[in-house]
Design an enzyme around this catalytic site. Sequence first.
Site, PDB file in Angstrom:
ATOM      1  N   ARG A  10       0.835  -1.208   0.000  1.00  0.00           N
ATOM      2  CA  ARG A  10       0.000   0.000   0.000  1.00  0.00           C
ATOM      3  C   ARG A  10       0.865   1.251   0.000  1.00  0.00           C
ATOM      4  O   ARG A  10       0.572   2.218  -0.713  1.00  0.00           O
ATOM      5  CB  ARG A  10      -0.953   0.025   1.196  1.00  0.00           C
ATOM      6  CG  ARG A  10      -1.989   1.156   1.096  1.00  0.00           C
ATOM      7  CD  ARG A  10      -2.926   1.234   2.293  1.00  0.00           C
ATOM      8  NE  ARG A  10      -4.009   2.165   2.058  1.00  0.00           N
ATOM      9  CZ  ARG A  10      -3.950   3.486   2.250  1.00  0.00           C
ATOM     10  NH1 ARG A  10      -2.824   4.033   2.678  1.00  0.00           N
ATOM     11  NH2 ARG A  10      -4.999   4.261   2.015  1.00  0.00           N
ATOM     12  N   CYS A  11       1.932   1.246   0.784  1.00  0.00           N
ATOM     13  CA  CYS A  11       2.829   2.400   0.830  1.00  0.00           C
ATOM     14  C   CYS A  11       3.424   2.712  -0.545  1.00  0.00           C
ATOM     15  O   CYS A  11       3.661   3.873  -0.871  1.00  0.00           O
ATOM     16  CB  CYS A  11       3.977   2.147   1.812  1.00  0.00           C
ATOM     17  SG  CYS A  11       3.494   2.029   3.542  1.00  0.00           S
ATOM     18  N   MET A  12       3.683   1.679  -1.328  1.00  0.00           N
ATOM     19  CA  MET A  12       4.380   1.851  -2.602  1.00  0.00           C
ATOM     20  C   MET A  12       3.459   2.241  -3.747  1.00  0.00           C
ATOM     21  O   MET A  12       3.916   2.336  -4.891  1.00  0.00           O
ATOM     22  CB  MET A  12       5.104   0.553  -2.979  1.00  0.00           C
ATOM     23  CG  MET A  12       6.244   0.178  -2.068  1.00  0.00           C
ATOM     24  SD  MET A  12       7.243  -1.168  -2.748  1.00  0.00           S
ATOM     25  CE  MET A  12       6.035  -2.502  -2.859  1.00  0.00           C
TER      26      MET A  12
END
Length: 411
Positions: free
Chosen positions: A398-400
């Site tokens: 999700r962060c990426m």
Amino acid sequence: MTSPIHVNSEIGKLKTVLLKRPGKEVENITPDIMYRLLFDDIPYLPTIQKEHDQFAQTLRDNGVEVLYLENLAAEAIDAGDVKEAFLDKMLNESHIKSPQVQAALKDYLISMATLDMVEKIMAGVRTNEIDIKSKALIDVSADGDYPFYMDPMPNLYFTRDPAASMGDGLTINKMTFEARQRESMFMEVIMQHHPRFANQGAQVWRDRDHIDRMEGGDELILSDKVLAIGISQRTSAQSIEELAKVLFANHSGFEKILAIKIPHNHAMMHLDTVFTMIDYDKFTIHPGIQGAGGMVDTYILEPGNNDEIKITHQTDLEKVLRDALEVPELTLIPCGGGDAVVAPREQWNDGSNTLAIAPGVVVTYDRNYVSNENLRQYGIKVIEVPSSELSRGRGGPRCMSMPLVREDLKK
């Protein structure tokens, strides 16, 4: 006009996403500066690029259009004919005290092709790349051992944080730490000048010039009416209240914000490191954010009288979510199965940081095998990607990824 940004949930089928392929900036991390750059380790570039390419291909294989930040930024700069203006702003925000160094950097960078310039800014500029003949006293007195005139931006592969899609618009964020504050400048220039995004109907709900901090890892789109935003190390309560006023006053469609308070530390820097939505009625959660009886301090923000914000405090997160999403039952799936050793270990490597690409379908890191198997037992389809180097940056799938377009959920 159809907005080029359309995200009304965390789980609607992902159609278009923004990524940043790790580049030379990762190799410009050194042990002396890695903590200031918010890294705990130094990834191995060939492997992290291979892993990221596999992540991107996994998304393509599932019907997702993949766009890259570096390409869009260069295209926007050229389309707007703002190369010099963008570079001036970047140099001014790079905290370069010496006029001679700043002038030399400008000459060096502006001579490059635009994409090369963007990638070099992201990678950082070392002192041995430019020969400055005439030095001022400030240059002589500076730390002669420091290897950079412009610091690298190794966190850029976490595209989730500098900007966050929200309905038919986005927030362009004031980042918390100096190491990341320049990152949102790339999305700013894209929204201002890229022909696909500029003047195409997308709303900028919040720009990067605010005083109070907000980062996209704390911004979750639970439905077309409800947001969840973390009160965290990286997002302040004040910024959430400011955003609520803007959204409620400008016909955004959002009617409620759940401000969820989490521990303020590096391991749990954003809400999405400890809590993500993976299906209509299922969430991942790290037990470390729950108090006695599973309680979590949650503040419900809704429109009040006379443009005021009504705030209600609750601690039963599961009930708050059920009521907000209007579902009769809801499951919070613990990271690492809730085990006292496995849960914090896998959370450290982003076991809770799942990326939903459709309802009940998620992309996860392969290393979090206990959490992944646990998700499967709850009926979730789990697509694993390699993660030995990607995980060193303390961010997961999700962060990426910054979703730009998701299909709306069926009512």
